[in-house]
Design a protein around this motif. Structure first.
Motif, mmCIF file in Angstrom:
data_model
loop_
_atom_site.group_PDB
_atom_site.id
_atom_site.type_symbol
_atom_site.label_atom_id
_atom_site.label_comp_id
_atom_site.label_asym_id
_atom_site.label_seq_id
_atom_site.Cartn_x
_atom_site.Cartn_y
_atom_site.Cartn_z
ATOM 1 N N ARG A 1 -27.825 -18.626 -19.911
ATOM 2 C CA ARG A 1 -28.448 -18.237 -18.633
ATOM 3 C C ARG A 1 -27.368 -17.845 -17.643
ATOM 4 N NH1 ARG A 1 -30.874 -22.823 -14.448
ATOM 5 N NH2 ARG A 1 -31.244 -21.389 -12.726
ATOM 6 N N ARG B 1 -27.822 -23.860 -22.722
ATOM 7 C CA ARG B 1 -28.832 -24.908 -22.930
ATOM 8 C C ARG B 1 -29.358 -24.802 -24.362
ATOM 9 N NH1 ARG B 1 -32.053 -25.088 -17.078
ATOM 10 N NH2 ARG B 1 -30.184 -25.603 -15.893
ATOM 11 N N ARG C 1 -22.135 -24.311 -8.143
ATOM 12 C CA ARG C 1 -22.074 -23.359 -9.254
ATOM 13 C C ARG C 1 -21.323 -22.088 -8.834
ATOM 14 N NH1 ARG C 1 -28.513 -23.933 -10.926
ATOM 15 N NH2 ARG C 1 -28.330 -25.919 -12.037
ATOM 16 N N ASP D 1 -33.953 -20.317 -16.109
ATOM 17 C CA ASP D 1 -34.446 -21.599 -15.584
ATOM 18 C C ASP D 1 -35.813 -21.912 -16.180
ATOM 19 O OD1 ASP D 1 -34.661 -23.871 -13.874
ATOM 20 O OD2 ASP D 1 -35.907 -22.695 -12.523
ATOM 21 N N LEU E 1 -26.263 -27.742 -5.065
ATOM 22 C CA LEU E 1 -26.148 -27.290 -6.459
ATOM 23 C C LEU E 1 -25.736 -25.822 -6.563
ATOM 24 C CD1 LEU E 1 -26.483 -28.567 -9.162
ATOM 25 C CD2 LEU E 1 -28.899 -27.976 -9.138
ATOM 26 N N LEU E 2 -26.387 -24.976 -5.779
ATOM 27 C CA LEU E 2 -26.082 -23.540 -5.894
ATOM 28 C C LEU E 2 -24.651 -23.225 -5.462
ATOM 29 C CD1 LEU E 2 -29.384 -21.618 -5.068
ATOM 30 C CD2 LEU E 2 -28.698 -22.836 -7.121
ATOM 31 N N GLU F 1 -30.859 -28.685 -3.183
ATOM 32 C CA GLU F 1 -30.763 -27.650 -4.226
ATOM 33 C C GLU F 1 -29.944 -26.461 -3.742
ATOM 34 O OE1 GLU F 1 -33.544 -28.974 -3.042
ATOM 35 O OE2 GLU F 1 -34.859 -29.686 -4.656
ATOM 36 N N TYR G 1 -31.511 -16.041 -7.071
ATOM 37 C CA TYR G 1 -31.099 -17.304 -6.454
ATOM 38 C C TYR G 1 -30.088 -17.076 -5.332
ATOM 39 C CZ TYR G 1 -33.123 -20.549 -9.881
ATOM 40 O OH TYR G 1 -33.971 -21.311 -10.646
ATOM 41 N N ILE H 1 -30.881 -30.673 -18.091
ATOM 42 C CA ILE H 1 -31.655 -29.580 -17.481
ATOM 43 C C ILE H 1 -32.768 -30.129 -16.596
ATOM 44 C CG2 ILE H 1 -31.200 -28.079 -19.470
ATOM 45 C CD1 ILE H 1 -34.360 -28.099 -19.820
HETATM 46 C C1 IPM Z 1 -32.013 -26.348 -13.045
HETATM 47 C C2 IPM Z 1 -32.750 -26.610 -11.745
HETATM 48 C C3 IPM Z 1 -32.094 -25.852 -10.609
HETATM 49 C C4 IPM Z 1 -32.183 -24.363 -10.934
HETATM 50 C C5 IPM Z 1 -32.672 -26.113 -9.217
HETATM 51 C C6 IPM Z 1 -32.714 -27.576 -8.871
HETATM 52 C C7 IPM Z 1 -31.915 -25.358 -8.155
HETATM 53 O O1 IPM Z 1 -34.101 -26.313 -11.872
HETATM 54 O O2 IPM Z 1 -30.784 -26.552 -13.095
HETATM 55 O O3 IPM Z 1 -32.664 -25.964 -14.013
HETATM 56 O O4 IPM Z 1 -33.231 -23.746 -10.702
HETATM 57 O O5 IPM Z 1 -31.191 -23.826 -11.412
#
Ligand code: IPM
Ligand code: NAD
Ligand code: MN
Length: 363
Positions: free
Chosen positions: A136, A108, A98, A249, A94-95, A90, A143, A286
């Protein structure tokens, strides 16, 4: 005739399963509309770690930068939960994906399908007519602040996460929200915690300032704790919900319940426009990697399929193709061809095949 070239990141858990279903649907789009399909498969998250790579390998990031259109399943799971900070899927994959692609606007939807109105725990008369989008902020806030763990002066084991927002970060997401609101019902609900948090007071101040440039848009502010309640008691009142990273989130998982399952909610994470007029975009459901059902061919692939439809529309400008996928999804729901989370008994791959079939044969 366009070549649909994108970076495909199946990731972990159910990611590869819902991803495979989305690829089958995209193949059907290609056949029906005469497009070539070039998914560039790359590793991310736990799958990359297991292959001896970093959670976000250089080759993966390079592909994302090159294509500017990314379809992602999910990352993370119990297998990698012992890892800390940037070693985690994560935080390490992912972070930064982004952040480094500047995908600051995450969208969303919450618009329950007619066929699913009775799947939600809310009474139909409260729910019917619900149609809002959550925007969002995705690259700032808690984060991305400094975080840490240390022994304080008295030897107490202590952890902290810092939350920061700059005026510029709030301004650009607010402008995106107001621009989108102008194409909808011209109402924004901005959600914060300004009774306690300094970042939320700045948020509210900046949103008010941006609102002055959009006199036709009605703006309301709500505190996030109250919003969790209003979303259940008066969901039809909302049109565009604007909020920060962590609140967004949490609120979107709650919103997914109104739609019957988190398995039907796609998302788009967008940067500013490129030279060709389309945004760099990351498209992903999501939901997460759903370790409890991973590997069983039981996950609902519709959120992933709808994410692929958003990629067609927002990264490639293929509106007819995106419409065809969305109509096929709706017809599939109407027919009751659904997975267990929606009360059906079909497998992930069967649902993918049925949507693809409808894309191929729709008039
Ligand atoms: C989302 C997920 C992510 C977030 C996590 C996995 C880092 O929960 O995309 O909703 O919190 O952004
Ligand atoms: P989750 O979203 O994976 O699952 C929550 C619940 O919803 C589970 O019971 C799951 O079975 C169900 N569910 C989720 N998607 C479904 C689908 N498509 N069809 C049917 N049921 C579905 O959340 P979690 O269990 O809290 O997190 C699991 C892992 O996923 C964690 O490692 C988390 O960090 C990660 N995660 C990743 C992302 C992402 O990559 N974007 C998003 C959220 C969570
Ligand atoms: Mn989430």
């Amino acid at each position: 005739m366009a070549d649909i070239e994108f970076t495909y990141l199946p990731g972990d858990g159910i990611g590869p399963e819902v991803g495979a279903a989305a690829l089958v649907v995209l193949e059907a789009v290609g056949d029906r509309f005469g497009h070539g399909l070039s998914p560039d498969h790359q590793l991310i998250g736990g799958a990359a770690i297991d292959a001896g790579e970093a959670p976000l390998p250089d080759a993966t990031f390079a592909s994302c930068q090159r294509t500017g259109a990314i379809l992602l399943g999910a990352v993370g799971g119990p297998k990698w939960d012992h890892l800390r900070n940037e070693a985690r899927p994560e935080i390490g994959a992912l972070l930064p994906l982004r952040k480094r692609l500047n995908l600051y606007a995450n969208i969303r939807p919450c618009k329950p399908y007619a066929a699913l109105l009775d799947r939600a725990p809310l009474k139909r008369d409260r729910l019917d007519g619900t149609d809002f989008i959550v925007m969002r902020e995705l690259t700032g806030g808690i984060y991305f602040g400094d975080k840490g763990r240390f022994l304080d002066a008295s030897g107490r084991d202590t952890a902290y996460d810092e939350c920061r927002y700059t005026v510029a970060e709030v301004e650009r997401i607010a402008v995106k929200a107001f621009d989108l609101a102008m194409t909808r019902r011209r109402k924004i609900t901005s959600v914060d915690k300004s009774n306690v948090l300094a970042t939320s007071r700045l948020w509210r101040e900046v949103v008010d300032r941006v609102a002055a440039d959009y006199p036709d848009v009605e703006l309301e502010h709500l505190l996030v704790d109250a919003m969790t309640m209003h979303m259940l008691t008066r969901p039809t009142d909302f049109d565009l919900v604007l909020t920060g990273n962590m609140f967004g989130d949490i609120l979107t998982d709650e919103a997914s319940v109104l739609c019957g399952s988190m398995g039907v909610i796609p998302s788009a994470s967008l940067s500013d426009m490129r030279g060709d007029g389309y945004a760099v975009g990351l498209f992903e459901p999501i939901h997460g990697s759903a370790p409890d059902i991973a590997g069983l061919d039981r996950a609902n692939p519709l959120a992933m399929i709808l994410s692929a439809a958003w990629m067609l529309r927002l990264s490639f400008g293929l509106d007819d193709e995106a419409d065809a996928v969305e109509q096929a999804v709706e017809a599939t729901l109407d027919a009751g061809d659904v997975t267990g989370d929606l009360g059906g008994s079909l497998s992930t791959s069967d649902v993918g095949a049925r949507v693809a079939e409808r894309v191929r044969h729709a008039a």
